[in-house]
Scaffold this motif. Structure first.
Motif: not given
Length: 267
Positions: A24-52
């Motif tokens: 899960v990338t760490f883009l300058g035009n996205e905020d903490l909530e978006m990054r964390v929500a994406a990592a959570k979605a990866v986890k809940e979908a049964g995958f392993v999140p690797v947040p940048h």
């Protein structure tokens, strides 16, 4: 994936094996909530999140701890990717991913494994000797903190520089698993645009080895030839160690997942 790619993740979910690591990338035009929500979605979908964790985009130690705590709360800190980031001037105290690692904060928030960047074809803004110095220092710092390391490389089109770089990594005593960055299937113009942006060589000989021609840019290209050729080189090198690939989804999560499913089925 980016913070905006959750719908694409859900669309591709059935084509991706459970347990697959998804960055899960760490883009300058996205905020903490978006990054964390994406990592959570990866986890809940049964995958392993690797947040940048982008060192140069973090304004303070407090902001780093806020991000790590939020990731921990959704079960997404086992694996992270410590990367320098794009800003020319750091926004806070971390000028590099090495500074981030040396902060000692990662294991305090449950991090067990850290991906670090590798550049088989160099970096347009960083000298090769500095890249090697930092790679060795990061591997040492992670080992000293009891953290596992994975080297995740920038993508490329040519196998020989990658194979040569792998040999140099091992010659320097770094035995971490290596995941070679590989563009998934995408439009040729799009692939070449990313190559130019990141300073990756894309001359006529290289793109021919990857499987497309500079004289016909209207189609799409996949990494089949690159992966097969690289696999043969690695297999012939008894000292290569643990080598795999990391797919960059320039053509989208669904297209990349479907290509990977068919490639594996045909292997």
């Amino acid at each position: 994936m980016t913070g905006k790619d959750v719908p694409g993740l859900l669309e591709a979910q059935s084509s991706i094996p459970q347990g697959t690591r998804i960055n899960v990338t760490f883009l300058g035009n996205e905020d903490l909530e978006m990054r964390v929500a994406a990592a959570k979605a990866v986890k809940e979908a049964g995958f392993v999140p690797v947040p940048h964790v982008s060192a140069r985009r973090i304004a303070s130690a407090a902001r780093l701890e806020e991000f790590l705590a939020a990731l921990r709360d959704v079960g997404a800190t086992d694996h992270v990717f410590a990367v320098g980031g794009d800003p020319e001037t750091p926004e806070g105290p971390y000028a590099s991913s090495l500074d981030l690692i040396r902060s000692g904060l990662l294991p305090e928030y449950g991090v067990k494994e850290v991906s670090i960047a590798g550049y088989p074809e160099g970096h347009p803004d960083i000298a090769d000797d500095v890249l090697w110095e930092h790679l060795e220092a990061k591997a040492t710092a992670l080992r000293d903190q009891g953290l596992d390391a994975v080297i995740l490389t920038q993508f490329g089109f040519d196998t020989e520089p990658v194979a040569s770089w792998i040999r140099e990594v091992r010659a320097r005593g770094i035995d971490a698993p290596i995941r070679i960055g590989t563009p998934g299937p995408a439009g040729i113009k799009r692939l070449l645009g990313f190559a130019r942006r990141f300073g990756i060589g894309a001359n006529a000989m290289i793109v021919k080895k990857y499987g497309f021609s500079l004289t016909n840019l209207m189609g799409t290209a996949g990494p089949d030839r690159f992966i097969n050729d690289l696999g043969a080189l690695v297999a012939a090198d008894g000292a290569a160690g643990d080598i795999g690939i990391h797919l960059y989804t320039f053509g989208g999560l669904s297209a990349t997942a479907e290509w990977a499913r068919k490639f594996q089925a045909a292997a």
